[in-house]
Design a protein around this motif. Structure first.
Motif, PDB file in Angstrom:
ATOM      1  N   HIS A   3       0.781  -1.367   0.136  1.00 21.94           N
ATOM      2  CA  HIS A   3       0.052  -0.009   0.040  1.00 21.94           C
ATOM      3  C   HIS A   3       0.875   1.371  -0.155  1.00 21.94           C
ATOM      4  N   ILE A   4       2.071   1.122  -0.593  1.00 21.07           N
ATOM      5  CA  ILE A   4       2.965   2.381  -0.553  1.00 21.07           C
ATOM      6  C   ILE A   4       3.386   2.269  -2.162  1.00 21.07           C
ATOM      7  N   VAL A   5       3.220   3.497  -2.697  1.00 19.54           N
ATOM      8  CA  VAL A   5       3.723   3.405  -4.216  1.00 19.54           C
ATOM      9  C   VAL A   5       5.205   3.020  -4.452  1.00 19.54           C
ATOM     10  N   LYS A   6       5.328   2.374  -5.295  1.00 18.20           N
ATOM     11  CA  LYS A   6       6.809   1.948  -5.719  1.00 18.20           C
ATOM     12  C   LYS A   6       7.392   2.776  -6.731  1.00 18.20           C
ATOM     13  N   LEU A   7       8.725   3.014  -6.211  1.00 16.90           N
ATOM     14  CA  LEU A   7       9.876   3.930  -7.077  1.00 16.90           C
ATOM     15  C   LEU A   7      10.531   2.935  -8.053  1.00 16.90           C
ATOM     16  N   PHE A   8      10.478   2.989  -9.104  1.00 20.67           N
ATOM     17  CA  PHE A   8      11.508   2.162  -9.983  1.00 20.67           C
ATOM     18  C   PHE A   8      12.555   2.610 -10.351  1.00 20.67           C
ATOM     19  N   GLU A   9      12.792   3.796 -10.864  1.00 28.78           N
ATOM     20  CA  GLU A   9      13.860   4.384 -11.533  1.00 28.78           C
ATOM     21  C   GLU A   9      14.030   5.809 -11.342  1.00 28.78           C
ATOM     22  N   LEU A  10      15.285   6.308 -11.485  1.00 29.14           N
ATOM     23  CA  LEU A  10      15.458   7.684 -11.355  1.00 29.14           C
ATOM     24  C   LEU A  10      16.367   8.002 -12.710  1.00 29.14           C
ATOM     25  N   PHE A  11      16.050   9.333 -13.336  1.00 28.36           N
ATOM     26  CA  PHE A  11      17.041   9.998 -14.185  1.00 28.36           C
ATOM     27  C   PHE A  11      16.987  11.391 -14.133  1.00 28.36           C
ATOM     28  N   GLN A  12      17.885  12.025 -14.980  1.00 35.03           N
ATOM     29  CA  GLN A  12      17.962  13.397 -14.746  1.00 35.03           C
ATOM     30  C   GLN A  12      18.749  13.906 -16.135  1.00 35.03           C
ATOM     31  N   ASP A  13      18.560  14.940 -16.612  1.00 33.33           N
ATOM     32  CA  ASP A  13      19.317  15.634 -17.534  1.00 33.33           C
ATOM     33  C   ASP A  13      19.535  17.198 -17.288  1.00 33.33           C
ATOM     34  N   GLU A  14      19.932  17.626 -18.001  1.00 26.83           N
ATOM     35  CA  GLU A  14      20.444  18.949 -18.108  1.00 26.83           C
ATOM     36  C   GLU A  14      19.538  19.770 -17.209  1.00 26.83           C
ATOM     37  N   ASN A  15      18.022  19.670 -17.587  1.00 27.13           N
ATOM     38  CA  ASN A  15      16.925  20.635 -17.202  1.00 27.13           C
ATOM     39  C   ASN A  15      15.927  20.041 -16.223  1.00 27.13           C
ATOM     40  N   ASN A  16      15.974  18.770 -16.137  1.00 20.71           N
ATOM     41  CA  ASN A  16      14.900  18.107 -15.451  1.00 20.71           C
ATOM     42  C   ASN A  16      15.504  16.605 -14.326  1.00 20.71           C
ATOM     43  N   TYR A  17      14.575  16.534 -13.442  1.00 20.26           N
ATOM     44  CA  TYR A  17      14.740  15.432 -12.722  1.00 20.26           C
ATOM     45  C   TYR A  17      13.700  14.445 -13.225  1.00 20.26           C
ATOM     46  N   TYR A  18      13.852  13.165 -13.184  1.00 22.28           N
ATOM     47  CA  TYR A  18      12.579  12.163 -13.541  1.00 22.28           C
ATOM     48  C   TYR A  18      12.401  10.940 -12.414  1.00 22.28           C
ATOM     49  N   LEU A  19      11.105  10.944 -12.007  1.00 25.91           N
ATOM     50  CA  LEU A  19      10.700   9.821 -11.017  1.00 25.91           C
ATOM     51  C   LEU A  19      10.009   8.817 -11.882  1.00 25.91           C
ATOM     52  N   VAL A  20      10.440   7.659 -11.848  1.00 18.99           N
ATOM     53  CA  VAL A  20       9.420   6.503 -12.681  1.00 18.99           C
ATOM     54  C   VAL A  20       8.711   5.732 -11.505  1.00 18.99           C
ATOM     55  N   THR A  21       7.534   5.838 -11.318  1.00 19.68           N
ATOM     56  CA  THR A  21       6.857   5.006 -10.208  1.00 19.68           C
ATOM     57  C   THR A  21       5.713   4.497 -10.978  1.00 19.68           C
ATOM     58  N   GLU A  22       4.932   3.571 -10.241  1.00 17.37           N
ATOM     59  CA  GLU A  22       3.523   3.042 -10.507  1.00 17.37           C
ATOM     60  C   GLU A  22       2.776   4.175 -11.319  1.00 17.37           C
ATOM     61  N   GLN A  23       1.942   3.487 -12.250  1.00 18.58           N
ATOM     62  CA  GLN A  23       0.910   4.439 -12.672  1.00 18.58           C
ATOM     63  C   GLN A  23      -0.169   4.376 -11.660  1.00 18.58           C
ATOM     64  N   PHE A  24      -0.999   5.772 -11.646  1.00 20.97           N
ATOM     65  CA  PHE A  24      -1.954   5.663 -10.556  1.00 20.97           C
ATOM     66  C   PHE A  24      -2.972   6.897 -11.032  1.00 20.97           C
ATOM     67  N   ILE A  25      -3.908   6.642 -10.246  1.00 17.72           N
ATOM     68  CA  ILE A  25      -5.008   7.558 -10.359  1.00 17.72           C
ATOM     69  C   ILE A  25      -5.418   8.296  -8.841  1.00 17.72           C
ATOM     70  N   GLU A  26      -5.263   9.346  -8.685  1.00 18.45           N
ATOM     71  CA  GLU A  26      -5.488  10.058  -7.439  1.00 18.45           C
ATOM     72  C   GLU A  26      -6.884   9.799  -6.797  1.00 18.45           C
ATOM     73  N   LEU A  27      -6.921   9.230  -5.631  1.00 13.15           N
ATOM     74  CA  LEU A  27      -8.123   8.951  -4.755  1.00 13.15           C
ATOM     75  C   LEU A  27      -8.990  10.020  -5.120  1.00 13.15           C
TER      76      LEU A  27
END
Length: 594
Positions: free
Chosen positions: A207-231
């Motif tokens: 019941h805690i969202v899963k974090l899969f991967e992290l990326f970054q480039d010159e302008n952004n950070y990227y967090l890759v998580t489970e797909q979700f729909i806000e309650l």
């Protein structure tokens, strides 16, 4: 973080209450006679006032820190002090010589330290410690994210960036990618971002969202998580929680199911000495639109490690859900329980227990902790549900229920799922085999990174049936009680459980984590399907030459060291060429002799 980057919050408050620029979005609708001024105008001025109050405050934030080494040192010191005080008594009662008592003392300390070190989450190979747990594969990946994912539609957009629906090019699995603009966050927010990552990647709970991967480039950070729909959004659409009241299918049993899942996540966090500090509907998600979809907690941006011996003081939270002791700058992890009580109150009646015409009025009412159950809305609700809410919303935190106590409340127990364990799942675990380091790693990778929510949803239920104390781990005793449902012979059951623990406790914590359970409980033919094995090989074979090298394996798993790599080659490299071919990869996974 979390849902904040999907809304136009622009929140940068550190030592004051986190408030959104759009209270209409963050707060549930209130009946006309209970609406706050923030929903009738003057919203911008209120936010500006609150922000002005915080501009001169020191910009601090809570960083989650790894206290494991310090705790181990304290534990060893504690054992030494405790056992030293017992030496004279031992000498006298056991008729030992001083030399014998000294050795007795050394052995006790050694055993205690070894027991303490079991929680290090590691596998030892030829004398070298190799970190191997749920966090092993959650690392910042090299290369551009576009080479790994196809970006789809935008799921949300806010001041910090966007949330995209994306598809992994190799596996075809759908993910949510949170893109955070580096230019939009201040240095403190950046540190908080990495603090959240550090906490989230180590949490392994259904019941805690899963974090899969992290990326970054010159302008952004990227967090890759489970797909979700806000309650929150899933339950909205104009009428929001008022619609829930009118839904005949939204009964107390559904509300109990929802709050139980939230409390299970909360209990697991508290067991890990982690406090969330901003539980609210916006931070509770559905994984899919399926009515039976499980809930998960997101947004650990305000979370931190806590010390049971020291109260926290940072004033963090959201007005409708913040606990009164947080306003007083002295609180414990039980601030999360208060938030759960507010969420349940809203689920059952459609509006919060503490309302006012201004934010200050709301907070003043939170401080008093006085709320009512309006007969017009609450007469249909059971007295057990109202009693449960009252226990969650006690102003005196020392008298408030803990997460574990809340999960044992009669109202929740009344609606708890069946405790009868699925025999097929237990049989799968009994048959599980993964004798090599690489096979353990690959199977763990497949279950944590390549399985779908649909595949593990049933396993999730079985895990929670076995998890009697609701801490998010399976102990030896809990496993034994489960196996005694299908194995009447206690001795045989104990032997079976010992073998199982040795095989699937790959991080050597002495407990079975959720992912370890799923790895063993899933049907092995399904987990190791031809398609999944091919996909896994392609992920590890990063240059596409048909072989996996040490460097490629380390890109996914982190530093291995020559000893671990040599052990892997001994297990898998049949032709001795110093790398792993696809044929060798398949044979190793399928338990075929090389």
């Amino acid at each position: 973080m979390g849902s904040k980057c999907c809304r136009d919050d622009n929140i940068q408050i550190k030592d004051e209450i986190l408030t959104a620029q759009n209270p209409d979005v963050t707060a549930p609708p209130i009946p006309e006679n209970k609406k706050s001024l923030s929903q009738q105008g003057s919203k911008q001025s209120q936010v500006e006032d609150l922000q002005a109050q915080t501009e001169n405050k020191q910009k601090e934030y809570d960083m989650a820190i790894d206290e494991q080494e310090l705790k181990q040192e304290k534990a060893v010191d504690s054992v030494i002090q405790e056992q030293t005080s017992k030496v004279p008594e031992i000498v006298q009662t056991q008729n030992m010589t001083i030399e014998q008592s000294n050795q007795y003392f050394v052995d006790i300390v050694k055993n205690e330290v070894q027991s303490q070190n079991q929680t290090d989450n590691c596998v030892k190979s030829q004398g070298r410690v190799f970190k191997f747990g749920v966090e092993t594969f959650v690392k910042e990946k090299e290369g551009l994210i576009g080479t790994h994912y196809n970006f789809g539609k935008v799921l949300g957009q806010g001041a910090f960036g966007k949330v995209w629906k994306a598809t992994n090019k190799t596996t075809g699995l759908v993910r949510a990618i949170k893109q955070i603009k580096k230019s939009s966050i201040i240095k403190e927010e950046e540190s908080r971002l990495f603090s959240e990552m550090n906490i989230l990647k180590n949490l392994d709970h259904p019941h805690i969202v899963k974090l899969f991967e992290l990326f970054q480039d010159e302008n952004n950070y990227y967090l890759v998580t489970e797909q979700f729909i806000e309650l929150y959004r899933y339950l909205s659409g104009g009428e929001l929680f008022d619609r829930i009241k009118k839904m005949s299918s939204f009964s107390e049993s559904i509300a109990a199911d929802y709050i139980r899942q939230i409390l299970l996540a909360t209990a697991h966090c508290h067991e890990q000495q982690i406090v969330h500090r901003d539980l609210k509907p916006e931070n509770i998600i559905f994984i899919s639109e399926d009515p039976k979809s499980q809930l998960k907690v997101i947004d650990f941006g305000t979370s931190r490690k806590f010390d049971n011996q020291k109260a926290m003081s940072k004033r963090l939270g959201t007005p409708y859900y913040i606990a009164p002791e947080v306003l007083g700058h002295s609180y414990t992890e039980k601030c999360d329980i208060w938030s759960c009580g507010v969420i349940l109150y809203i689920l059952l009646c459609g509006y919060p227990p503490f309302v006012g015409k201004t934010e200050n009025q709301i907070l003043e009412r939170v401080k008093t902790g006085k709320f009512t159950f309006d007969p017009e809305d609450w007469d249909p609700i059971s007295k057990e549900a109202k009693a449960f809410i009252t226990k969650l919303l006690r102003v005196d935190a020392s008298k408030r229920l803990s997460a574990k106590q809340a999960l044992e409340d009669p109202w929740l127990v009344k609606y708890a799922p069946s405790t009868q364990v699925n025999r097929k799942v237990l049989d799968n675990i009994r048959q599980f085999q993964a004798q090599t380091v690489l096979k353990q790693a690959l199977m763990s990778y497949m279950i944590t990174q390549m399985s779908t929510q649909k595949e593990i949803q049933e396993l999730q239920k079985e895990f929670q049936r076995l998890d009697i104390n609701n801490d998010g781990f399976l102990s030896k005793d809990e496993f034994l009680k489960g196996y005694l449902q299908i194995q009447n012979d206690l001795k045989l059951a104990q032997e079976e459980v010992e073998k199982i623990l040795e095989m699937i406790d790959i991080n050597r914590s002495g407990l079975i984590d959720f992912s370890e359970f799923c790895m063993a409980a899933m049907n092995q033919e399904k987990l190791l399907s031809v398609q999944r094995v091919e996909q896994a090989f392609k992920i590890f074979d990063q240059n596409g030459d048909g072989f996996i090298s040490k460097k490629e394996l380390e890109a996914v798993m982190g530093d291995l060291g020559d000893d671990i790599w040599n052990q892997i080659l001994t297990d898998c490299d049949n032709n001795g060429d110093g790398q792993i071919s696809y044929e060798e990869f398949v044979k190793m996974l399928k338990n075929k002799k090389l």
